[in-house]
Each structure stands twice: as structure tokens, then as C-alpha cells.
Design an enzyme around this catalytic site. Sequence first.
Site, mmCIF file in Angstrom:
data_model
loop_
_atom_site.group_PDB
_atom_site.id
_atom_site.type_symbol
_atom_site.label_atom_id
_atom_site.label_comp_id
_atom_site.label_asym_id
_atom_site.label_seq_id
_atom_site.Cartn_x
_atom_site.Cartn_y
_atom_site.Cartn_z
ATOM 1 N N ASN A 385 5.728 -58.140 -4.237
ATOM 2 C CA ASN A 385 6.686 -57.063 -4.100
ATOM 3 C C ASN A 385 8.015 -57.270 -4.253
ATOM 4 O O ASN A 385 8.829 -57.204 -4.901
ATOM 5 C CB ASN A 385 6.091 -56.009 -2.994
ATOM 6 N N ASP A 386 8.382 -57.731 -2.964
ATOM 7 C CA ASP A 386 9.974 -58.007 -2.494
ATOM 8 C C ASP A 386 10.323 -59.017 -3.567
ATOM 9 O O ASP A 386 11.496 -59.125 -3.927
ATOM 10 C CB ASP A 386 10.069 -58.590 -1.227
ATOM 11 N N VAL A 387 9.802 -60.002 -3.907
ATOM 12 C CA VAL A 387 10.123 -61.047 -4.808
ATOM 13 C C VAL A 387 10.657 -60.575 -6.342
ATOM 14 O O VAL A 387 11.163 -61.202 -7.029
ATOM 15 C CB VAL A 387 9.307 -62.208 -4.918
ATOM 16 N N ALA A 426 8.965 -56.817 3.607
ATOM 17 C CA ALA A 426 10.329 -56.676 4.001
ATOM 18 C C ALA A 426 10.452 -55.047 4.536
ATOM 19 O O ALA A 426 11.751 -54.594 5.019
ATOM 20 C CB ALA A 426 11.561 -56.761 3.030
#
Lengths: 459, 103
Positions: A385-387, A426
Site C-alpha cells: 500500500n504505502d510503497v 502508515a
Amino acid sequence: MEKYILDIIYLIGSVTFILGLKMLSHPDSARKGNLIAAFGMTIAILGAIFLEGGIGNHLWIFGGILIGTVVGWIAAKRVKMTAMPQMVSLFNGMGGACAAVISIVEYTKHDFSHGGAAMVGIIMAGLIIGTVSFTGSMIAFGKLNGNIGDKVFPGQKFINLVILLAAVGLATYLSMQPMADNMLLYVVLGIAVLYGVMFVMPIGGADMPVVISLLNSFTGVAAAFAGFVYNNQVMLTGGILVGSAGTILTILMCKAMNRSLFNVIAGAFGTAGGASGGDKQQGTVKEISAPDAAVLLAYSKKVFIVPGYGLAVAQAQHICHELEKLLEEKGVEVKYAIHPVAGRMPGHMNVLLAEADVPYDKLLEMEDANSEMPNTDVSIIIGANDVVNPAARHDQSSPIYGMPILDVDKSANVIIMKRSMAAGYAGIDNELFYYPNNRMLFGDAKASLQKLVTEVKAL
Amino acid sequence: MEQLLAFLGENIRFIYLLILMVFLGIEVISHVPSVLHTPLMSGANAIHGVVIVGAIIVMGKAEPDNYLALVLGFISVILGTLNVVGGFVVTDRMLEMFKKKKK
């Protein structure tokens, strides 16, 4: 005579540690490097038992080593690949505790004839650093295991600083005037325990690898202090080597996430996020069914698979490899794009995919993958997700702003496999979900992949 | 002050060793692909288990009537061994995954 042999053994031990670390930093020689260091450790231990002057209690020593070996071996062999980071943290904590316990024993002997105040200071430093490493590692273990959440309260940084100063101040005072009473020693111990907990508590779970690496170098320094106390070269060299290498490694890890070490320690990753995410990014989210996704994939020329922690949790690496092979048979070029901090630790995804027999050359690092993204037909994101959140590129208010990401949004189509619309680690919303070239395939990663495999086979 | 200087002077060889090791550690690590960060950290983790040597000295020199040293020494030997054995075995398991696959 024995003394000289022992010195040479310790010398060999030190050299194997240096060689081992050097070899560990290259993929081809890494495994051998680990074995070489293990060999050096074995002879250093045997040397200490049999050649160190005035060593008795052999039965106790062997008993302790036996218990430690059996428990450590079984724990290390049984742990699942996904739980590897916790395990490293746990073993690191054991080393820290060991250094702390040694310091306690040395202090309570009250034999400060050589070295005086400076020696007490070194014992104290070993105690504090070892203890902080121990409790810090235990908290990190709990966080990675999901037993402990992030706890932040106002003024925490200030309170932490006060606690640290109290420990250092008391330790300095004790060094100046060693007391017959051990009371103050235990006070220092108690403060150090508290500091370790308070130090790691506010740091977000996603930053735990960095914290573990930092605590790892702490333990190295604690071991070196203990080596100073015993005038023992192998402890000193081994400890300092890990202390400095560990610090550099910590900084490298921070760089991979484009954040400073200070920023990580100051915490607040994932806490500021909730506020800045919110409902700014609204739009329509398009869903895709497994059969449609299968058709899209099978008729593509080039596909990138972007794995994340979700893949690890679902243990979907094997089925993922199966899908990749099926697509390749249909003439699709399939590669994996690996973000340096995908998963919970750098290299986590590589280990996981290697376990499923995915060839090493299919795994592309971020820079290489990004340069190929614009001529990619489909990127499948499995539990990451965050990456892949484009906010990192342009949204200055985002807590992950500045972190290098995989530019999956530049490929023609994106399929995100996810259980729900929930935010990533995050704690921030991902605007990629609302992009026009993106479609969501909801469900558990393993189940979705299984469906895809069946559908692709049926085509 | 004088005491501190005397201490530094007496241990000057150790201090040299310490400083050289710091630079060596930095040098050895500086060009590591990010793929190897985790195994490397784990390997370094096993190496600082060398603190076990101190634990052995504590245990081995504990007098039979010093129960505190005996008990703590025993515990520290177990802790140190856990660090060493667990550390090396976990690292080996991680690196096992990196072995070259036949194409």
C-alpha cells in the site's frame, strides 16, 4: 603457554567476524560468511571455557550452553519466514540482557582496584546500554507481533530525555563514589528498563526494522564495554564492529525510506497520518472481477507483480509464483518489482519469493522497475500500500512525502488486491485507489490469487 | 582528571583497537544492496553474541558461596547462547533462500 594460545584463538575469532561481515554484504558469499563467523564464535567460546585462567563451574557452563543451544536452535528453526524480524529482535534482546547481567555481577564484586572510576563508568555504561537494548527489543518484538500498539502522549520526548539524563547522572555519580550498598545500582537498572520501554513505545510499527537495527548496534557497544572490563580482545572487536556496522546499516535503512534517523526516533510516523489523509481524495473506486482480471493479465505483454506485507501474511508466495508461471506460458513477460522496504523488513519480499522458487533475476529493485513502468501493461499489487502511494511524490502534507515509491500508476493498468479499502501501515489513505487506470480486486491475497490462477487456466 | 588520563594511557592499545574497529565496521558495510539488509543485521546480531565469552568468565569465576554471581552467571550464559545460536541459525535460514536456483 595457554595464555598465548588463547590470545591467538581470540585473534582468529576477531578476524572471522570481520571476514564474516564482509562476506555477508555480498549475495554470493553471504551464507559462507555467516558460517565463518559462526565457526570463529565456536572456537572463541571453547577457548574461553578451556583456556581462560581460573575457570571453574564447568558443569554449570555446559548446562547453560546446552539449554541456550536447544532453545535457540528450535526457536530459530521453527519460526515462520514472516515472523523473522521479531525473532531477530528477540535474540538481540537476549544479548543485551546478557551484557546487562554481566555488568551487575561485576559491579557487585566491588573490586575496582584497576581502573577505578573509569572502570565503574564502563560497567555502568554496559549496564545501561545492555538494559535499554533488552527492554527496547522486547517492546519491538511485541509491536511486530501485534501485541503492543503505538503509545504517544504529550511531552513524551521531554520525559524521555529526563529519564535518560537521570540514568546517566546517577551512573556518573556512582562511578565517582562507588558505594558498598548496591541499592543505587538497582535504581540505575530500573531507570534503564523504563527508558528502553519509553524509547521504543512511540515509534511506529513500520519503523521497527530501523529500531531493531539501532538496538542491535547498542548491544554491540554493550558487548564491547564488557570486553573492556575483562580486557578481552575478541569481545571488544566483535562488539565494536557490530556497533559501528550496525549504526551504518541503520542509516542505510533510513536512507532507503528517505528519512533521517532523527526523524524515525522522534516517532510520529502513522500518528500524524490519520489527520492529513482523510477525505481530500474522493472519487470513484472501480472494482474488477477475477475473470476480467484474468483476461486482462493473460492478454498483456508485460506484467509487474508488486508484493507487500499482505502477500507475506496470506502466505501467498507459492500461488503467486504459480500465477507467474502460467502467465509466462501464455507468453506474458512477468517480473516482480520489489520496494526496498516492502513487507516489514528490507529484503523481506526477496526472502519470501525465493522460498517459493521465484528465480532471483525476476526480482527487480525499485529503480530498475520504475524505468520499465511506463511500458508495462498491468501492475498487480498484492498486499502493498504505502510503497505505491503517489502522495509520496507530490503531497507535501503526507507523512510519507519524499519516500521513494514504485511508480505503478505510470503503467497502463493497475490491479490492487486488497482485503478492504483500509489504510496501509502508515495509516494514510492511498489516492491510487481512485486513479482512473486502477481497479480493485477485493479479497484475501491467497484466495484472490487462487481464483486468478483458475481463471487463467480456463482461458 | 589525572585519573582519567592515566586510565586512557594504560589502555591506549585498546583505544587504538576500538577506533580502528569503528572505521573497519563502517568500511565493511558501506556498499550493501538493500536486499541483504535483513540478513546482514541478523548476522551482526549473532556476532555481538560474543558477549557470551564474558558470561562464561562470570560463571567460571563465581565462587561457590556467591549465589548472586552463580545464578546471574548461569542466566547470562543461557542468554548469551540464545543470542549466538539463534542468531546464526536464523541468519542461515534467511540466506538459504538466496541460493542460486537452477534455471
